[in-house]
Write a protein that holds these residues in place. Sequence first.
Motif, mmCIF file in Angstrom:
data_model
loop_
_atom_site.group_PDB
_atom_site.id
_atom_site.type_symbol
_atom_site.label_atom_id
_atom_site.label_comp_id
_atom_site.label_asym_id
_atom_site.label_seq_id
_atom_site.Cartn_x
_atom_site.Cartn_y
_atom_site.Cartn_z
ATOM 1 N N ASP A 214 17.660 -8.716 -9.995
ATOM 2 C CA ASP A 214 16.897 -9.311 -11.108
ATOM 3 C C ASP A 214 15.809 -8.363 -11.600
ATOM 4 N N LYS A 215 15.136 -7.699 -10.666
ATOM 5 C CA LYS A 215 14.058 -6.776 -11.065
ATOM 6 C C LYS A 215 14.639 -5.603 -11.850
ATOM 7 N N ILE A 216 15.758 -5.069 -11.382
ATOM 8 C CA ILE A 216 16.358 -3.916 -12.060
ATOM 9 C C ILE A 216 16.889 -4.339 -13.436
ATOM 10 N N MET A 217 17.506 -5.521 -13.485
ATOM 11 C CA MET A 217 18.028 -6.005 -14.775
ATOM 12 C C MET A 217 16.908 -6.118 -15.803
ATOM 13 N N LEU B 106 18.330 -9.630 4.095
ATOM 14 C CA LEU B 106 18.527 -8.374 3.351
ATOM 15 C C LEU B 106 19.362 -8.619 2.101
ATOM 16 N N THR B 107 20.302 -9.562 2.190
ATOM 17 C CA THR B 107 21.121 -9.889 1.021
ATOM 18 C C THR B 107 20.272 -10.559 -0.049
ATOM 19 N N ALA B 108 19.414 -11.484 0.379
ATOM 20 C CA ALA B 108 18.517 -12.156 -0.572
ATOM 21 C C ALA B 108 17.601 -11.138 -1.246
ATOM 22 N N LEU B 109 17.079 -10.198 -0.473
ATOM 23 C CA LEU B 109 16.220 -9.163 -1.056
ATOM 24 C C LEU B 109 16.978 -8.296 -2.051
ATOM 25 N N ALA B 110 18.233 -7.999 -1.741
ATOM 26 C CA ALA B 110 19.050 -7.174 -2.648
ATOM 27 C C ALA B 110 19.320 -7.930 -3.946
ATOM 28 N N LEU B 111 19.593 -9.240 -3.842
ATOM 29 C CA LEU B 111 19.854 -10.029 -5.043
ATOM 30 C C LEU B 111 18.577 -10.154 -5.885
ATOM 31 N N ARG B 112 17.442 -10.211 -5.195
ATOM 32 C CA ARG B 112 16.165 -10.240 -5.915
ATOM 33 C C ARG B 112 15.948 -8.913 -6.636
ATOM 34 N N ALA B 113 16.305 -7.818 -5.972
ATOM 35 C CA ALA B 113 16.154 -6.498 -6.604
ATOM 36 C C ALA B 113 17.046 -6.383 -7.847
ATOM 37 N N ASP C 18 0.846 -1.196 0.000
ATOM 38 C CA ASP C 18 0.000 0.000 0.000
ATOM 39 C C ASP C 18 0.885 1.251 0.000
ATOM 40 N N PRO C 19 0.883 2.008 -1.105
ATOM 41 C CA PRO C 19 1.756 3.190 -1.183
ATOM 42 C C PRO C 19 1.458 4.218 -0.096
ATOM 43 N N ALA C 20 0.295 4.152 0.506
ATOM 44 C CA ALA C 20 -0.042 5.141 1.528
ATOM 45 C C ALA C 20 0.759 4.932 2.802
ATOM 46 N N VAL C 21 1.181 3.706 3.051
ATOM 47 C CA VAL C 21 1.872 3.425 4.316
ATOM 48 C C VAL C 21 3.220 2.734 4.131
ATOM 49 N N SER C 22 3.689 2.679 2.893
ATOM 50 C CA SER C 22 5.002 2.075 2.690
ATOM 51 C C SER C 22 5.803 2.932 1.709
ATOM 52 N N VAL C 23 7.121 2.749 1.722
ATOM 53 C CA VAL C 23 8.006 3.599 0.925
ATOM 54 C C VAL C 23 8.344 2.929 -0.412
ATOM 55 N N THR C 24 8.479 1.601 -0.362
ATOM 56 C CA THR C 24 8.783 0.872 -1.600
ATOM 57 C C THR C 24 7.781 -0.268 -1.786
ATOM 58 N N ASN C 25 7.769 -0.782 -3.020
ATOM 59 C CA ASN C 25 6.956 -1.969 -3.283
ATOM 60 C C ASN C 25 7.769 -3.222 -2.939
ATOM 61 N N ALA C 26 7.223 -4.353 -3.292
ATOM 62 C CA ALA C 26 7.861 -5.617 -2.921
ATOM 63 C C ALA C 26 9.213 -5.810 -3.599
ATOM 64 N N ASP C 27 9.447 -5.078 -4.690
ATOM 65 C CA ASP C 27 10.733 -5.188 -5.394
ATOM 66 C C ASP C 27 11.738 -4.152 -4.900
ATOM 67 N N LEU C 28 11.392 -3.428 -3.865
ATOM 68 C CA LEU C 28 12.216 -2.381 -3.243
ATOM 69 C C LEU C 28 12.309 -1.129 -4.107
ATOM 70 N N LYS C 29 11.408 -1.019 -5.078
ATOM 71 C CA LYS C 29 11.347 0.205 -5.892
ATOM 72 C C LYS C 29 10.442 1.220 -5.189
ATOM 73 N N CYS C 30 10.895 2.468 -5.154
ATOM 74 C CA CYS C 30 10.084 3.501 -4.508
ATOM 75 C C CYS C 30 8.761 3.685 -5.240
ATOM 76 N N TRP C 31 7.711 3.828 -4.470
ATOM 77 C CA TRP C 31 6.409 4.131 -5.077
ATOM 78 C C TRP C 31 6.472 5.470 -5.815
ATOM 79 N N TYR D 22 15.653 2.711 -5.997
ATOM 80 C CA TYR D 22 15.473 1.509 -5.163
ATOM 81 C C TYR D 22 16.131 1.718 -3.810
ATOM 82 N N LEU D 23 15.454 1.275 -2.780
ATOM 83 C CA LEU D 23 15.995 1.384 -1.426
ATOM 84 C C LEU D 23 16.191 -0.028 -0.886
ATOM 85 N N VAL D 24 17.433 -0.415 -0.668
ATOM 86 C CA VAL D 24 17.712 -1.779 -0.219
ATOM 87 C C VAL D 24 18.264 -1.755 1.207
#
Lengths: 263, 629
Positions: free
Chosen positions: B623-626, B614-621, B576-589, B595-597
């Motif tokens: 893939d999303k950025i690529m 946090l490392t797993a999330l960064a590696l996932r990000a 929910d962009p109203a109460v969070s800063v990034t989406n599930a891919d760590l991209k800012c709304w 991206y905030l990792v």
Amino acid sequence: MNNDQPIQNPTFYQNIRPMFSQYDQVMMLSSGRIFDLFNYQSVKSMANQIYLAIQPNDDPNMANAGWSKLQQVHVMPEVGGPWPASWIVTFKNWIDTGLPAGVDPSPAFPPIADNDLQAFIALSKALTGIDNFFRFNIFKPELIKQQEEALATIYYNRLLQRPVATGTNDTLAAVLAAWAANPDAAAVAKQFPICKDIILIWYNTNTSWDGYGTPQFNQYKEGQVWKVSLIHPIGYAPENTPFYWQNAPTDDGQNSGFYYVNY
Amino acid sequence: MANETLYDVVIVGAGIAGAQMAYQFATKGKKVLLLEAGEFIPNVGQEFPVKQNNLDRFYGLNIKDPSVPWPGTKDPKTPWETSDVKAPRPTSPGVNSDNSGNEAWALKDLKKDQPGNYMQQTGTYGFGSTYERVAGGTTKHWLGTCLRFSPDDFMVVSKYKPPIAGAQEWPITYDDLEKYYGMAENEIGVAGDASVDKKYGVPRSSDYPMLAVPQSFLDQVLQQRLAGKNIDGNALDVVSTPQGRNTKVYDNRPACMGNSSCVPICPINAKYDAGVHVSKIMGDATLSQLVTFVTHAVAYQVTVNADDTISGIKYKIWTKDSTQVTEAVAVGKKYVIASHAIETAKLLLYSPWKDGKTVANSSSMVGKNLMDHICLVMWGNLFTDDKTGYLPVYPYRGPMSTSGIETFRNTAQRSKTAAFRIEIGNDGWQWPYGGPQFNVDNLVNAGKVGKDLVSAVQKVVQSQVRFAFELETISCDETLESRVTLSQDKDALGIPRPSVSYKLPQYTLDGYAYAMNVAQEFFSDQVGNIDNKTQVPAFPGSPGLMTFTPTGSATPITIEFRGAGHLIGTHRMGNDPAVSVTNADLKCWDHNNLYLVGCGAFPTTATSNPTLTLTALALRAVDKIMSEL
């Protein structure tokens, strides 16, 4: 350390010693070859062998000489990879220029009169309850007396700097005189507060004044608290028994993490 | 002065997230600018002089605070304006910023900022965790624990329905992250026992790259003593903890030798830190061409285009030996901020955007929900079975922790109070009390001399045990006021210093109260049979001393909590962009190229140490950025 250019006139303390890591040192100490890469005389005496060993090689036979690139063997120079070519040239230059020592950065301590030093060592043993400050040195016991005297000289000099409370005779000279008159550790400890610092410096390598002071890093490892407890100084476990911590230590120090060729 | 180069990715911060992302992008052929505020401290033995200096500094200090060997402390006597410390780091509450030793503990108000300290504390009690500003980031002083979160950790709100107003759920599931956990374990080099994960319902598609670190003698004694016992139906199984620590030569680093100083410095680099990935980039002919690694580069402002995309990141380059500071702008297609929870929030809060908002902050959530695993630390001496004396277990040997008790992480109790894991220390009483030197000091002060002293030291040191109950926090309405803001005061580069006001929500505190009950039973004759030596507070004026009333009780209790060094929250992810800063891919709304990792993204602390996740999330990000490049 500049990796690009070899040093033309290297000295041990300034250029050679910094090329060895604690890991390298520990591997050599504990591999049964009994030489210390942080010690000038030791490296000087083994310089040609070390020079051979730091040559780039993938020869498994080198493992027989104790220098292995084999996986899972705790021997230099496996870790960190081979030395850069410039370092090897620096080492060769050091040999070729006569293995100069350079300036020893360790502070020098004035010698103490032998009578005083022996009395101090005897008092220290009584106060600390420790008969042999180097009891894990089972490999070269003939060196123990020399080791004790070297450390006692440093500690004696440090204790001479202890502030003396006004109107008291709480000094090293006074406590040694009292000890000579009546060698009763408990009694002198009650009478002279300096005894607390004598105990602390041997156990903890620090003292109670000046915010406990700052132990010299090379003395830190000599704290008796570790040996008495059959453990090792935090941050320094040279024992080469793989995963030694699985086992209880033995009384002679094996599995303490601190069991190595200590001379 | 604009930088002419257009990078594929600009990354701020060379900690574990930033360094590993840079490495991944470069291996995929992308051009990266990696900015690091602090210095690069070489890792390998060959670059001995720098590292050995850090090690020698550690040996020489009486208080071995987690930050002791690392740079970034300012002499309290030097004003900020003239200080040469341009990338300062916080110190533990109450510790003077020069880490000079015992004097700091005599200061009167340990809860507050000491004069000149970098991170200011304005809460009623101190935030007890710190971070490093150096290449490798806070992994320079991490313990190395590499537990995965459990599947339940990602759905604690929906599954357990804890009584928390505004509780936030993770926007991803365990399955979304499983593949990346495996990758992270390989990159870090994790030694672990897959059968433990299986036992606790944590599925794995790959094995650990190394066999588990053997459990300590102390662990084994506890294992035998606790076998078959339980508290509230939870078995007291002492199981091996996965660790970012080698058990064989891996990645050109040696196996652990048990130096027992994992926090703050592994003398032989058997413990992973993110400096390893920096070295892997810089030591590789191809990767070093693709990654421009700039140290001494402090990012201070993010700028935005009219279409809300990020246009650049302004940074200042400082030098150690001169007062000269140069300015530059980093320009890239994608931007990643990986400066850890407090610095990332600080950077965003200092970056104006539009309508009075700062960058990425349309939700007003940036800087809020600062969390940690608060720890109930208990310590004592293990009794012999017949309780006639103490049983030696020889702590201070081996990695600082090799085992834990994991059965309290996912229980029905989680519907009422915060869950926890129990870390078993091999480090004696060093954390709460100080090393064995402090025992000697106390015994000497008590008049012990000679052989009596020897046996007293052996008795009290050899039987020491220490447990940390690490409590979960879930971000919610209450944590909105646990936050990072900008101080009025500036650092040596003229950038506002961070100000922290820390607050713990009731659910976590109730978990703490429950953990205290568990601990009491755990120490009892019938269970652990431990002579409890825990003192509250361990030191007068402790920063974590607080009084609260547990839910359902009329009696307030006073506790001393400690930080785990886990800085979590401040830019939480969500659906929910109203109460969070990034989406599930760590991209800012708010900005589709930002991206905030880092663990600032976590909406809850979950029940295990955060680094692997946090490392797993960064590696996932990555893939999303690529997929967008």
